[in-house]
Write a protein that holds these residues in place. Structure first.
Motif, PDB file in Angstrom:
ATOM      1  N   MET A  48      36.443  47.565  32.947  1.00 41.93           N
ATOM      2  CA  MET A  48      35.823  47.736  34.265  1.00 41.93           C
ATOM      3  C   MET A  48      34.371  47.268  34.268  1.00 41.93           C
ATOM      4  SD  MET A  48      37.273  51.421  35.545  1.00 41.93           S
ATOM      5  CE  MET A  48      38.967  51.645  36.079  1.00 41.93           C
TER       6      MET A  48
ATOM      7  N   TYR B   5      34.239  43.581  34.198  1.00 43.05           N
ATOM      8  CA  TYR B   5      34.772  42.984  35.425  1.00 43.05           C
ATOM      9  C   TYR B   5      33.647  42.557  36.365  1.00 43.05           C
ATOM     10  CZ  TYR B   5      37.854  42.553  39.517  1.00 43.05           C
ATOM     11  OH  TYR B   5      38.546  42.089  40.607  1.00 43.05           O
TER      12      TYR B   5
ATOM     13  N   ASN C  39      32.868  38.460  37.575  1.00 44.50           N
ATOM     14  CA  ASN C  39      32.918  37.964  38.950  1.00 44.50           C
ATOM     15  C   ASN C  39      31.562  37.507  39.465  1.00 44.50           C
ATOM     16  OD1 ASN C  39      35.747  38.486  40.254  1.00 44.50           O
ATOM     17  ND2 ASN C  39      35.347  40.273  38.974  1.00 44.50           N
TER      18      ASN C  39
ATOM     19  N   ILE D 197      41.322  38.506  41.187  1.00 44.42           N
ATOM     20  CA  ILE D 197      40.583  39.614  41.791  1.00 44.42           C
ATOM     21  C   ILE D 197      41.492  40.805  42.070  1.00 44.42           C
ATOM     22  CG2 ILE D 197      39.098  40.311  43.692  1.00 44.42           C
ATOM     23  CD1 ILE D 197      37.855  38.197  41.915  1.00 44.42           C
TER      24      ILE D 197
ATOM     25  N   ALA E  21      42.112  44.503  39.738  1.00 45.91           N
ATOM     26  CA  ALA E  21      41.689  45.719  40.430  1.00 45.91           C
ATOM     27  C   ALA E  21      42.844  46.712  40.556  1.00 45.91           C
ATOM     28  CB  ALA E  21      41.131  45.375  41.810  1.00 45.91           C
TER      29      ALA E  21
ATOM     30  N   PHE F 100      43.434  48.374  37.256  1.00 46.21           N
ATOM     31  CA  PHE F 100      42.435  49.427  37.032  1.00 46.21           C
ATOM     32  C   PHE F 100      42.854  50.716  37.720  1.00 46.21           C
ATOM     33  CE2 PHE F 100      38.900  46.014  36.693  1.00 46.21           C
ATOM     34  CZ  PHE F 100      39.256  45.777  35.380  1.00 46.21           C
TER      35      PHE F 100
ATOM     36  N   THR G 141      42.424  44.966  29.465  1.00 47.40           N
ATOM     37  CA  THR G 141      43.366  45.686  30.329  1.00 47.40           C
ATOM     38  C   THR G 141      44.775  45.678  29.727  1.00 47.40           C
ATOM     39  OG1 THR G 141      43.603  43.663  31.646  1.00 47.40           O
ATOM     40  CG2 THR G 141      42.118  45.353  32.487  1.00 47.40           C
TER      41      THR G 141
END
Length: 207
Positions: free
Chosen positions: A58, A61, A65, A107, A111, A114, A187
């Motif tokens: 996280m 991440y 981006n 994207i 997410a 997560f 992940t």
């Protein structure tokens, strides 16, 4: 409604490597008869490892981006692109289908992973016994997505689509690519570290 007994209640152990079910004899270091892997009632420190990997992913991440993932250089023009800026450029250039694919793979999918894994970890850690079937389905979806984690390779399509290929054009990877790759790997490891058997360890075992 009475729940069926769990494998742990019946003294059975399933190998997390090959899936062979063995009788739990209570030894401190049992090995799988088929693949010689260590047998455990639950993966040791499963929740702790999954949380550590997930939280790290996280954190990474954000730079994945924000930082540019590539630099395209041509005579008189140098352009740095992040994932989002590349998606916008693809959309503005009429490649809306490729823009949607890149946005979804790079994207949306991370997410959702997560959120899904966080929910599984929180409910298992707090011993919540509700919505067992739903959480099992959620874990299966998470596993399915894990097999397709390399859908993020569509980012490569982004790199090739935004470059004006020419004899003097030049493409250079930038730090965002490294962070993005780390997010994908972490992940996947977080999902693999989670022991799905913890879903059935709730206080009441109800559905």
């Amino acid at each position: 409604m009475n729940q069926p007994p769990r494998a742990r209640d019946l003294g059975l152990l399933a190998c997390h490597v090959c899936g062979l079910v063995s009788r739990n004899v209570g030894a401190s270091s049992m090995l799988c008869p088929r693949c010689d892997s260590s047998l455990h009632v639950r993966k040791p420190n499963s929740l702790g490892r999954s949380w550590a990997l997930l939280l790290t992913a996280m954190l990474l991440y954000v730079p994945a981006n924000i930082l540019p993932i590539m630099r395209t250089a041509s005579p008189g023009d140098i352009d740095d692109n992040t994932i989002l800026s590349g998606v916008v450029e693809l959309w503005n250039n009429g490649s809306w289908d490729l823009a949607i694919l890149v946005f979804t793979a790079s994207i949306v999918v991370p997410a959702l992973k997560f959120l899904a894994l966080s929910l599984l970890l929180l409910t298992s850690q707090r011993g919540w016994g509700g919505w067992v079937r739903g959480r099992v389905r959620l874990y299966r979806v998470l596993e399915f997505i894990g097999y397709w984690s390399m859908l993020d390779v569509f980012v490569v399509a982004l790199l090739t689509a935004v470059v004006r290929f020419g004899s003097l054009s030049k493409v250079e990877p930038l730090p965002g690519v490294i962070f993005f790759a780390l997010v994908v790997v972490l992940t996947m490891l977080a999902s693999k570290s989670f022991d799905p058997r913890a879903i059935w360890d709730g206080k009441d075992g109800s559905e």
